[in-house]
Scaffold this motif. Sequence first.
Motif, PDB file in Angstrom:
ATOM      1  N   GLU A 237       2.002  -5.116   3.269  1.00  0.00           N
ATOM      2  CA  GLU A 237       0.810  -4.462   3.815  1.00  0.00           C
ATOM      3  C   GLU A 237      -0.229  -4.191   2.728  1.00  0.00           C
ATOM      4  O   GLU A 237       0.113  -3.742   1.627  1.00  0.00           O
ATOM      5  CB  GLU A 237       1.175  -3.152   4.520  1.00  0.00           C
ATOM      6  CG  GLU A 237       1.458  -1.951   3.623  1.00  0.00           C
ATOM      7  CD  GLU A 237       2.818  -1.985   2.946  1.00  0.00           C
ATOM      8  OE1 GLU A 237       3.106  -1.076   2.139  1.00  0.00           O
ATOM      9  OE2 GLU A 237       3.610  -2.910   3.216  1.00  0.00           O
TER      10      GLU A 237
ATOM     11  N   ALA B  83       0.812  -1.214   0.000  1.00  0.00           N
ATOM     12  CA  ALA B  83       0.000   0.000   0.000  1.00  0.00           C
ATOM     13  C   ALA B  83       0.847   1.266   0.000  1.00  0.00           C
ATOM     14  O   ALA B  83       0.455   2.282  -0.577  1.00  0.00           O
ATOM     15  CB  ALA B  83      -0.936  -0.004   1.213  1.00  0.00           C
TER      16      ALA B  83
ATOM     17  N   GLY C   1      -6.389   1.377   2.132  1.00  0.00           N
ATOM     18  CA  GLY C   1      -6.359  -0.064   2.293  1.00  0.00           C
ATOM     19  C   GLY C   1      -7.327  -0.762   1.366  1.00  0.00           C
ATOM     20  O   GLY C   1      -8.242  -0.148   0.807  1.00  0.00           O
TER      21      GLY C   1
ATOM     22  N   PHE D 268      -2.867  -2.408   3.903  1.00  0.00           N
ATOM     23  CA  PHE D 268      -3.433  -1.231   4.568  1.00  0.00           C
ATOM     24  C   PHE D 268      -2.290  -0.472   5.214  1.00  0.00           C
ATOM     25  O   PHE D 268      -1.339  -1.065   5.737  1.00  0.00           O
ATOM     26  CB  PHE D 268      -4.430  -1.667   5.651  1.00  0.00           C
ATOM     27  CG  PHE D 268      -4.977  -0.532   6.497  1.00  0.00           C
ATOM     28  CD1 PHE D 268      -6.221   0.017   6.226  1.00  0.00           C
ATOM     29  CD2 PHE D 268      -4.248  -0.012   7.567  1.00  0.00           C
ATOM     30  CE1 PHE D 268      -6.722   1.063   7.002  1.00  0.00           C
ATOM     31  CE2 PHE D 268      -4.739   1.027   8.344  1.00  0.00           C
ATOM     32  CZ  PHE D 268      -5.975   1.559   8.055  1.00  0.00           C
TER      33      PHE D 268
ATOM     34  N   GLY E 233     -10.324  -1.607   8.995  1.00  0.00           N
ATOM     35  CA  GLY E 233      -8.881  -1.686   9.130  1.00  0.00           C
ATOM     36  C   GLY E 233      -8.475  -2.125  10.522  1.00  0.00           C
ATOM     37  O   GLY E 233      -9.309  -2.395  11.391  1.00  0.00           O
TER      38      GLY E 233
END
Length: 484
Positions: free
Chosen positions: A306, A232, A330, A308, A464
């Motif tokens: 990742e 991300a 995200g 997010f 999230g």
Amino acid sequence: MVSRVIPVDTFDLVIFGGTGDLARRKILPGLFRRYSAGQMPEAAQVIGAARSEMSVNEYRAMVREALMEFSDKAEQGEEVIAGFLQHIDYQQVDAQGDDGWEALREKLRDGIVRAFYFSVAPFLFGDIAERLKTRGLADADSRIVVEKPFGRDLQTARALNATLATYFEEGQIYRIDHYLGKETVQNLMAVRFGNILFEPLWNAQFIDHVQITVAETVGVGGRGSYYDKSGAMRDMVQNHLMQLLCLIAMEPPARFEPDAVRDEKLKVIRALEPVLANEVVRGQYEAANGEDGYLDHAGDPRSITESFIALKVRIANWRWQSTPFYLRTGKRLRARMSEIVVRFREPPHSIFGEEAGGRANEMTIRLQPDEGMDLRVTIKEPGPGGMRLVDVPLDMTFADALGPDAEEVPDAYERLIMDVIRGNQTLFMRGDEVEAAWAWTDPIIAGWEEGKTKPAKYDSGSSGPEAALELLHRDGRRWREIRA
């Protein structure tokens, strides 16, 4: 050098990767919308270029299918589609070899704008740029359009810029970020710099904090192997969110001109302070609510990439000292939503007493799904019974405010493509912007890669990881809820 602005009586646009997903979903439907709106010159020519062996008629059939699937204007009827397809040509080309280049050159016309859209993998940018220049397809007035990623770190970004600069001037290179083509993003500049009401308040004295959210409901799907090498931070923060941050935070440019605007954006990037380790939250979605997890599609089943990220950003200048910017983005979140929230400070003293509660104005700039803005203001709740305060929105949703005409607002890609043809670089990233953004981003990524820290897990369909909420809670603030 800035590319010369030539009256757009006609143009030749070559789409390298003309059979690819981006061309089918965005570029060709965007051009069709401009044609449907009567804004494509009668003699304009669009040439798809790819490795596939295909006749012109076969390519036009593919374009027709793409329009039927991805264009809301296809319902206008067969006659309109047929008219657009007359502007479409095709040429088989080997981007890394010799085949097809001479035939492509013969299709191009002299004395008009030539634009070349690199809708291909970045490793092909240099090969295509070199062949365009050395084989006589590009001249001093030609433009090239390159898609992100513009490198994956500072070193590769510099190398890419150097490669492109070998064959083209900076004023000929259009690094496209479709977020900058959205109507609301440009309206942000109009609201800030066209209204004396807001600009005097646009600083740390009056703004408590700013939130920038880009939430997606989709997962990585078939892009798992690619995304595993990105994440991300590289995929979204370094470019999309960085550009939104710059437009919110920049100083007023002297003129609404390409380099004047981009100079001010560059100053913001260079003023960004390093981000502390405890001010970054990384997350990775896992299976929940009937949805799959990130590791179901990742290139590595042990991936710690990742999907997010949330972070607290500070800008070290007079305008923004003590006003934090909170960024988050995200995949597999609760709703598809992109917005900027500007939270103003509370009045220094409330004449209505403690029972009225703290009141603060809030401006929300929505990029999707419904482009527009609203400003929350405090009023008296109607009715008897004393002074009861309530917050209400002054809504500036474009579809409501502009009526049927709002439906004709160009989408991001079609607007940006026509800006390329017109020679207007205002909404495109400059090479030094890209490098400055990577110079700030690289140490953040290096920090978690060196520590081999794993991202926190969060449920698919949630807002999230919990740690992202805590990022604001410990500052006495809270995220605006992610909702459709």
